[in-house]
Design an enzyme around this catalytic site. Structure first.
Site, short mmCIF file in Angstrom:
data_model
loop_
_atom_site.label_atom_id
_atom_site.label_comp_id
_atom_site.label_asym_id
_atom_site.label_seq_id
_atom_site.Cartn_x
_atom_site.Cartn_y
_atom_site.Cartn_z
N ALA A 1 28.64 42.00 48.94
CA ALA A 1 29.84 42.12 49.77
C ALA A 1 29.82 43.42 50.56
O ALA A 1 30.08 43.44 51.76
CB ALA A 1 31.10 42.04 48.90
N GLU B 1 23.74 27.87 35.32
CA GLU B 1 24.12 26.48 35.36
C GLU B 1 23.02 25.64 36.02
O GLU B 1 22.94 24.44 35.83
CB GLU B 1 25.36 26.41 36.25
CG GLU B 1 26.33 25.35 35.99
CD GLU B 1 27.64 25.74 36.67
OE1 GLU B 1 28.46 26.41 36.02
OE2 GLU B 1 27.83 25.37 37.82
N HIS C 1 32.12 36.30 32.22
CA HIS C 1 31.22 36.24 33.36
C HIS C 1 31.81 36.69 34.69
O HIS C 1 31.19 37.46 35.42
CB HIS C 1 30.74 34.79 33.50
CG HIS C 1 29.72 34.57 34.56
ND1 HIS C 1 28.56 35.30 34.61
CD2 HIS C 1 29.70 33.73 35.63
CE1 HIS C 1 27.84 34.89 35.67
NE2 HIS C 1 28.52 33.96 36.30
N ARG D 1 36.46 29.74 39.13
CA ARG D 1 35.50 29.74 40.23
C ARG D 1 34.42 28.70 40.02
O ARG D 1 33.90 28.56 38.90
CB ARG D 1 34.84 31.11 40.34
CG ARG D 1 33.69 31.13 41.33
CD ARG D 1 33.05 32.50 41.44
NE ARG D 1 32.27 32.87 40.28
CZ ARG D 1 30.94 32.73 40.18
NH1 ARG D 1 30.25 32.20 41.16
NH2 ARG D 1 30.32 33.11 39.10
C1 LIG Z 1 24.15 36.99 35.65
C2 LIG Z 1 24.97 36.54 36.81
C3 LIG Z 1 24.59 35.41 37.52
C4 LIG Z 1 25.34 34.98 38.61
N1 LIG Z 1 24.93 33.88 39.29
C5 LIG Z 1 25.62 33.49 40.39
C6 LIG Z 1 25.18 32.39 41.18
O1 LIG Z 1 24.16 31.78 40.91
N2 LIG Z 1 25.92 32.05 42.26
C7 LIG Z 1 27.05 32.73 42.62
O2 LIG Z 1 27.65 32.36 43.62
N3 LIG Z 1 27.47 33.78 41.89
C8 LIG Z 1 26.80 34.18 40.79
N4 LIG Z 1 27.24 35.26 40.07
C9 LIG Z 1 28.39 36.03 40.55
C10 LIG Z 1 28.00 36.91 41.70
O3 LIG Z 1 26.68 37.35 41.55
C11 LIG Z 1 28.87 38.14 41.83
O4 LIG Z 1 30.21 37.78 41.74
C12 LIG Z 1 28.66 38.84 43.15
O5 LIG Z 1 27.29 39.10 43.32
C13 LIG Z 1 29.45 40.11 43.26
O6 LIG Z 1 29.07 40.80 44.41
P1 LIG Z 1 29.83 42.07 44.88
O7 LIG Z 1 29.19 42.52 46.14
O8 LIG Z 1 31.28 41.82 44.88
O9 LIG Z 1 29.58 43.14 43.72
P2 LIG Z 1 28.24 43.86 43.19
O10 LIG Z 1 27.02 43.25 43.71
O11 LIG Z 1 28.36 44.02 41.76
O12 LIG Z 1 28.36 45.27 43.83
C14 LIG Z 1 29.30 46.21 43.39
C15 LIG Z 1 28.94 47.50 44.05
O13 LIG Z 1 29.97 48.44 43.88
C16 LIG Z 1 29.44 49.67 43.52
N5 LIG Z 1 30.50 50.39 42.82
C17 LIG Z 1 31.27 49.97 41.80
N6 LIG Z 1 32.14 50.92 41.44
C18 LIG Z 1 31.94 51.96 42.29
C19 LIG Z 1 32.53 53.25 42.43
N7 LIG Z 1 33.48 53.67 41.62
N8 LIG Z 1 32.04 54.06 43.38
C20 LIG Z 1 31.04 53.67 44.20
N9 LIG Z 1 30.45 52.46 44.10
C21 LIG Z 1 30.91 51.63 43.16
C22 LIG Z 1 28.21 49.35 42.72
O14 LIG Z 1 27.31 50.41 42.74
C23 LIG Z 1 27.69 48.15 43.47
O15 LIG Z 1 26.89 48.57 44.55
C24 LIG Z 1 26.51 35.69 38.98
C25 LIG Z 1 26.88 36.81 38.26
C26 LIG Z 1 26.13 37.23 37.18
C27 LIG Z 1 26.58 38.43 36.42
#
Ligand SMILES: Cc1cc2nc3c(=O)[nH]c(=O)nc-3n(C[C@H](O)[C@H](O)[C@H](O)COP(=O)(O)OP(=O)(O)OC[C@H]3O[C@@H](n4cnc5c(N)ncnc54)[C@H](O)[C@@H]3O)c2cc1C
Ligand code: SF4
Ligand code: FES
Lengths: 235, 596
Positions: free
Chosen positions: B16, B251, B369, B411
């Protein structure tokens, strides 16, 4: 069971030089070394510092030496290394604190190989994906697995002797793009890896392949780059 | 003081945050700040795929995807936002491919797709191939590709900087304060627009698939500023985590034909979801497993069942289910094909369990999860702060930390990777657009005061308490009593316990007095965030007297649309937790009973 965990310690704010600290703790065969480090940090010495995030070998945070060999601490279990365990930071990168090393030189090398997809041709007119056959896709599958953990590069004697050698990880990334049928910058990348800091420094020691937690056939990939350099053909 | 000025600051460099950074940087001076090096973000752990109705292997369309998502959400998702996301999906996935993402391919060279839980052909009710995948490391490939594109576009990164506080001036976003991990120095980022993309908070639970970094920093920071969080009671338990460790088994394993087997050797999902069986929605499958275990049909009387993807089992059950290949031939697989499609899963089982899934069944249990609730936003990623969806100027959120809400009560698999690319993009676009006309707010005299005093408190505690113990106790009580099944009594006790832990937390003293990589200090600060989040989750869950999606109450087993078809908004004012509600947007699909 009881294990002894001997950990490399260095805190530049207080220590003149590094030392080792030994801890004895209860563990089970299936504990990850990372679990043990967490326990030591939680109960024995909160100052112990290391990087970690995913805890299952996919984020590349916690490469370190365990009994002299590079592993991800979260992907090596007590049953793999026995009950006398020595944990040390990666070699060839400056120690910042305890098990944390300065990753900048590693990432700088990564950035040198144009680590991004380049294709300036117009997109398909139908607004859809570029086509690629399963065979073309399979050609570079192996090198897409890299998690940039640095276990390979920091196990390589050529990198130890000079960090201007791109190192196996950067070459793996170069391979990933050079052999992607959709990418158009293979010639530029071949030029970069053919320079003196590139593939020529690989002496096929195989340390990198042994060290890679993603089981990437790194030496083979580097060999393919060398072959492309010699023949001028990418196939 | 270290002061930096940018038009847009993105907090978080997962899918994101990178997508937001990529788009914002095209129109505004942008920085991306991340506590982890970007490629370490949790997006990299995602396995199965990203959902989009490309229809590359069989008939599909965005309306079916919309309906499946609405139904999956147990009607708590906002239908305008869901429709928007599902219709943007095909283009978003094509965009990733155009950035070079190495999706697996169909024989005719298009992006390959596999079935995934809850995604169906709306005419037959049977699973549809909608999950676009790159082996079982789709998230890894998304994260790498987006990071690489950001490098190509020279996005400014502040790696290993942890954001501690949000600066709000005159009711508008004005910046954030972060600590640089390598030096311990505080930095103020003065900005017109801030985008939070900090991910979820699954680490508050004992058994979880989530990374250590999933501590709810973004949510907790905004909560401390009196801003609301939405639908915090909704947390997803994924049916198949590796027994005890919680490591996720995608899944996609069931998408490829794997089935669940109880301790008596029976396939049990047809009892609970007669039509799509093992590929029912996650909440349904998790509850089914839990019910099997509770009724004594776990393996060897333990808290686990088996997931079976041995080729002979897959072939046998595919034949029984009438599953065929797209060309109508019988569905046959070999061990080699399974290994090719699920290499990482096979590797996890071999490494962590010593089990070979090609010849043995995998012991699994549900694992915490995914964070459905979070920072409320509209479909452009703008943070909204009340039941009228009033926008807080300059503040945006996207990804798992946000609640649009497209996931509602539950979800669907593969919809989160979709969420992060669609809403990451729109948050980035909107923020850059806003920054074009907005002015910088004047920073307060001591912007860093809040962060400094938070650290001082952690350094000056009595030292009577151990942070590790407090964390362990929190995780246990949250998993046991605010987990898959909930009830009034258990949750009331959990709330008391969490509050007691919050008190005890004041007695924690960080022993590391240094500045360089003081991970002890940061871990303690993160524990504070988790306790904060655990408390509002528990309060919200106690308050919602019905069962819906991931929120299953034994004492209120039915969905109650008359009283509870509404979003929860929870906030903290003067130390008190306050709950409000917000209506759910319903456009085309009237709520009905959910059967799979
Ligand atoms: C094992 C696993 C398998 C999954 N498989 C799937 C799938 O097959 N399909 C699907 O659609 N979804 C899947 N999901 C869910 C999905 O991967 C996540 O919901 C999604 O990637 C989240 O993305 P994000 O960018 O919101 O957060 P993230 O990729 O977690 O990024 C969070 C970012 O915030 C930063 N951050 C956090 N706190 C701070 C702070 N205080 N200061 C500065 N930086 C900070 C971190 O460093 C990181 O860069 C899966 C999740 C898991 C755990
Ligand atoms: S090639 Fe392997 S060892 Fe080297 S950085 Fe990549 S994953 Fe790590
Ligand atoms: S913690 Fe992610 S690879 Fe070890």
């Amino acid at each position: 069971m009881q294990v002894t965990l001997k950990i490399f310690r260095y805190n530049p704010e207080v220590d003149k030089t590094f030392r080792y600290e030994t801890y004895t703790l209860e563990a089970v065969e299936t504990d990850r070394i990372l679990d043990l480090l967490e326990k030591v940090k939680g109960y024995n010495d909160g100052t112990l510092s290391f990087r970690r995030s995913c805890a299952h070998g996919v984020c590349g945070s916690d490469a370190m030496r365990v009994n002299g060999r590079n592993y991800l601490a979260c992907k090596v279990l007590v049953r793999d290394v026995g009950d006398k365990i020595t944990v040390e930071p990666l070699l060839g990168l400056k120690v910042v604190k305890d098990l944390i090393v300065d990753m900048e030189p590693f990432f700088d090398n990564y950035k040198k190989v144009l680590p991004y997809f380049i294709n300036d041709s117009p997109l398909p007119a139908d607004g859809k994906e570029r086509l690629q056959s399963p065979e073309q896709r399979a050609r570079f599958d192996e090198t897409t697995k890299c998690i940039l953990c640095a276990a390979c590069t920091t196990s390589c004697p050529s990198f130890w002797s000079s960090d201007d050698y791109l190192g196996p990880a950067a070459l793996v990334t170069a391979h990933r793009f050079i052999f992607d049928s959709r990418d158009e910058a293979a010639a530029e990348r071949m030029h970069i890896v053919s320079e003196t800091s590139g593939v020529a420094r690989c002496h096929t020691v195989f340390n990198c392949t042994m060290a890679c937690p993603r089981e990437i056939q790194i030496t083979k990939a580097i060999g393919e780059l060398k072959m492309a350099m010699i023949t001028g053909k990418i196939e | 003081m270290n002061i930096h000025q940018f038009d847009v600051v993105v907090v978080g460099a997962g899918g994101a945050g990178l997508m937001a950074g990529l788009y914002a940087s095209r129109g505004a001076k942008t920085a991306v700040i991340s506590k982890l090096y970007p490629t370490r973000s949790h997006t990299g752990a995602a396995q199965g795929g990203v959902a989009a109705a490309l229809g590359n292997l069989e008939g599909d369309n965005p309306d079916w995807h919309t309906y499946d998502t609405v139904k999956g959400s147990d009607y708590l998702g906002d239908q305008d936002a869901i429709e928007f996301m599902c219709h943007e999906a095909p283009q978003a996935v094509i965009e990733l491919e155009n950035y070079g993402l190495p999706f697996d391919r169909t024989p005719d060279g298009r992006i390959s797709q596999r079935p995934f839980g809850g995604h169906t052909n709306n005419e037959t009710g049977k699973p549809v191939r909608r999950a676009c995948h790159a082996a079982d490391r789709t998230g890894h490939m998304i994260l790498q590709t987006l990071y690489q594109q950001c490098l190509k576009n020279k996005v400014n990164f502040f790696d290993e900087y942890q954001v501690l506080d949000f600066i709000i001036v005159n009711g508008k976003a004005a910046g954030v304060v972060a600590v640089e991990l390598a030096t311990g120095e505080l930095h103020t980022f003065h900005a017109k627009a801030i985008i939070f993309a900090t991910g979820g908070h699954g680490r508050i639970f004992e058994v979880t698939s989530n990374a250590y970094a999933y501590t709810g920093d973004g949510a907790a920071i905004l909560l401390r500023h009196g801003l609301p969080l939405q639908d915090m009671e909704f947390f997803q338990f994924h049916p198949t985590g590796i027994y005890k460790l919680g490591i996720l088994i995608t899944e996609g394993v069931r998408g490829e034909g794997g089935i669940l087997i109880n301790g008596k050797g029976e396939r049990f999902m047809p009892k609970y979801a007669p039509t799509i069986k093992d590929l029912a929605s996650r909440d349904v499958v998790s509850r089914a497993i839990y019910t099997e275990i509770r009724e004594g049909r776990g393996v060897n009387g333990q808290n686990y069942v088996y997931l079976d993807v041995r080729p002979e089992s897959v072939i046998k059950y595919a034949a029984l289910d009438g599953r065929t290949n797209p060309d109508g031939t019988p569905y046959i697989v070999t061990g080699e094909q399974i290994l090719k499609k699920l290499p990482d899963i096979i590797d996890f089982c071999r490494v962590y369990l010593g089990v070979d899934p090609l010849t043995q069944m995998m012991p699994i249990q549900p694992t915490a999860h995914y964070t459905m609730g979070g920072i409320p936003t509209n479909k452009y990623g703008e943070v909204v702060i009340d039941d009228k969806n009033t926008v807080l100027p300059g503040l945006y959120a996207a990804g798992e930390c946000a609640c649009v809400s497209v996931h509602g009560g539950n979800r669907l698999g593969c919809n989160s990777l979709l969420d992060i690319i669609v809403f990451g993009k729109h948050a980035g676009l909107k923020a850059a657009e806003y920054a074009k006309t907005a002015d910088f707010e004047k920073l307060p005299d001591d912007a860093e005061a809040g962060s400094r005093s938070a650290f001082e408190a952690l350094r000056n505690g009595s030292g009577k308490e151990n942070a590790f113990d407090i964390g362990t106790e929190m995780k246990k009580v949250m998993f046991d009593d605010v987990g898959i099944y909930r009830n009034e009594k258990g949750m009331a006790e959990a709330l008391e316990k969490v509050r007691a832990l919050k008190e005890r937390f004041k007695g924690v003293r960080v022993t590391d007095t240094g500045k360089i990589f003081n991970t002890e200090l940061l871990n303690a600060w993160e524990l504070g965030n988790m306790l904060e989040v655990a408390e509002v989750i528990t309060v919200s869950a106690l308050n919602r007297k019905e069962s819906r999606g991931g929120h299953s109450r034994e004492d209120c087993p039915n969905r109650d649309d008359k009283n509870w078809l509404k979003h929860t908004l929870v906030r903290k004012q003067n130390g008190e937790i306050k709950i409000d509600y917000k209506p759910v947007t319903i456009t085309k699909y009237q709520p009905k009973e959910r059967v799979y």
